[in-house]
Design a protein around this motif. Sequence first.
Motif, PDB file in Angstrom:
ATOM      1  N   SER A 173       0.811  -1.213   0.000  1.00  0.00           N
ATOM      2  CA  SER A 173       0.000   0.000   0.000  1.00  0.00           C
ATOM      3  C   SER A 173       0.848   1.269   0.000  1.00  0.00           C
ATOM      4  O   SER A 173       0.687   2.133  -0.861  1.00  0.00           O
ATOM      5  CB  SER A 173      -0.926  -0.009   1.220  1.00  0.00           C
ATOM      6  OG  SER A 173      -1.880   1.007   1.102  1.00  0.00           O
ATOM      7  N   LEU A 174       1.774   1.373   0.975  1.00  0.00           N
ATOM      8  CA  LEU A 174       2.591   2.589   1.070  1.00  0.00           C
ATOM      9  C   LEU A 174       3.568   2.694  -0.093  1.00  0.00           C
ATOM     10  O   LEU A 174       3.833   3.781  -0.599  1.00  0.00           O
ATOM     11  CB  LEU A 174       3.386   2.586   2.373  1.00  0.00           C
ATOM     12  CG  LEU A 174       2.710   3.156   3.606  1.00  0.00           C
ATOM     13  CD1 LEU A 174       3.610   2.995   4.810  1.00  0.00           C
ATOM     14  CD2 LEU A 174       2.375   4.614   3.407  1.00  0.00           C
TER      15      LEU A 174
ATOM     16  N   ALA B 109       1.368   1.221  -4.098  1.00  0.00           N
ATOM     17  CA  ALA B 109       0.249   2.075  -4.494  1.00  0.00           C
ATOM     18  C   ALA B 109       0.595   3.559  -4.388  1.00  0.00           C
ATOM     19  O   ALA B 109       0.443   4.307  -5.351  1.00  0.00           O
ATOM     20  CB  ALA B 109      -0.975   1.757  -3.655  1.00  0.00           C
ATOM     21  N   ASP B 110       1.084   3.993  -3.207  1.00  0.00           N
ATOM     22  CA  ASP B 110       1.279   5.427  -2.996  1.00  0.00           C
ATOM     23  C   ASP B 110       2.465   5.972  -3.779  1.00  0.00           C
ATOM     24  O   ASP B 110       2.404   7.075  -4.319  1.00  0.00           O
ATOM     25  CB  ASP B 110       1.483   5.719  -1.503  1.00  0.00           C
ATOM     26  CG  ASP B 110       0.173   5.616  -0.745  1.00  0.00           C
ATOM     27  OD1 ASP B 110      -0.831   5.261  -1.379  1.00  0.00           O
ATOM     28  OD2 ASP B 110       0.154   5.880   0.467  1.00  0.00           O
TER      29      ASP B 110
ATOM     30  N   ILE C 140      -3.690  -2.065   6.323  1.00  0.00           N
ATOM     31  CA  ILE C 140      -3.877  -1.152   5.207  1.00  0.00           C
ATOM     32  C   ILE C 140      -5.366  -0.883   4.992  1.00  0.00           C
ATOM     33  O   ILE C 140      -5.783  -0.455   3.925  1.00  0.00           O
ATOM     34  CB  ILE C 140      -3.203  -1.647   3.907  1.00  0.00           C
ATOM     35  CG1 ILE C 140      -3.764  -3.007   3.481  1.00  0.00           C
ATOM     36  CG2 ILE C 140      -1.715  -1.723   4.071  1.00  0.00           C
ATOM     37  CD1 ILE C 140      -3.374  -3.372   2.051  1.00  0.00           C
TER      38      ILE C 140
END
Lengths: 225, 279
Positions: free
Chosen positions: A73-74, A77-78, A173
């Motif tokens: 996620s971090l 995705a980010d 997340i």
Amino acid sequence: MFDFLSDYDDPSLLGAFWVTVQLTVFSAIGSLVWGTLLAAMRVSPVPLMRGFGTAYVNIVRNIPLTVIIVFTSLGLADIFGVTMGAPDDFDLQGFRLAVLGLVAYTAAFVCEALRSGINTVPVGQAEAARALGLNFSQVLRLIVLPQAFRSVIGPLANVLIALTKNTTVAATIGVAEAALLMKEMIENEAQTVLIGAIFAFGFVVLTLPTGLFLGWLSKRLAVKR
Amino acid sequence: MKFRKVTAAATTALVLSLTATACGGGDGDSESGSGGSDKIKIGIKYDQPGLGLKEPGGSFSGFDVDVATYVAKELGYEADQIEWVETKSADRENALSRGDVKFITATYSITDERKQKVDFAGPYLLAHQDLLLKADSDIKEGTDLNGKKLCSVTGSTSAQNVKEEIAPDAQLREYGTYSECIAGLQSGAVDAVTTDDSILAGFASQDQYKGQFKLAGLKLSNENYGIGVKKGDSETLNKINDALEKMVSDGAWDKAVKDNFGPANYQNEPAPQIGKIVQ
């Protein structure tokens, strides 16, 4: 005593466990496929593939799952913009990223379980198949893997049960599964022990029948030698 | 033969020293356990800059820490007699009922459910749910959030408020800690981070973030921070309330607010009155 449960509808208790089940099923299918491919690589005659399989398994299974999931996620995705086909829907994106992380992690354990199964198949069988003119993938697909799978149902059941419990890490997340709802309830109701017991019971309900069924299946299907 | 003698001697020495230390440790424990007058255990959070933060060097800073230190002094304990204990959100009620800590100052909002398990002194700070935005953001009010990307901590009250009331159409990402949300805000992956304004101000006041973020000042909810004490311990409760009143009247309260939230341009509420809970 349990009346506070009706205050939760998004997700509800059953809804949250349903997400847990979905995470488990999708990740189980994914990691079975990817794990089988990895196992095939680890026993293949091509050194490059063997090297990749060995490196992947040894690296991935030694990284904590929390680190992998948070990274999807971090990091993915980010920072790298990998949105898994859902750039504007964090719920769907989080779910898919969690499945990705769980598959990447669990496949390493599926691969090792399967490789131990391949080692139970007598070498003579592969040699005989080679003598008949089958190539590597045919030997693996038709002769070795069917026997290997039947002998590792027990170990795979352990991997599946561990996977079911590991899905709770997806809460880090923000995937709305059981562990996330548990956190939410404890925050609101201040009843750690009771709520903890409810969710522990939920996981026993999910994993105990899985273990019993697969244990029975592994006895039935084991190749008697 | 010689070798065996040496080993035997070494083993004896080792066993003796182990028993000796074990005794020492045991004595120390029972002393501090039964005496209880030389140390006081206070529950705080370790991971919230501006409120309760364990610094890399092992010291503690933040508004909660300052309030707790002041209260402890009024109870008769100097700063070096305080033993800080980390109390995470899920563990606060149990830590009090077990007697692990004398009281808890850890962004502990007073709610009806919690009042059934513990007693609250205070409130000592009125905080509001708010948004932390990039300094150049154009979000003005709660409804601007619909369609925007928002971050909060998994299961927190703030996250639930957003989902249910403030902006049901906003995209909410829930992470394990606020630091992860702040990282997302910095990189532009989310448009806003939401939780109590005091916590946000604490993050924005950190050196590495100075000037990058601003508070929206929306007052989306009222969070009355209280000091949690064991249910029924009214003696401690009254002493803490007296201490809090004194802290406000002699100006130490204002100073603590300025010191900890100042750089973020935090518009603090005036000190709340003891026992007055803003709904």
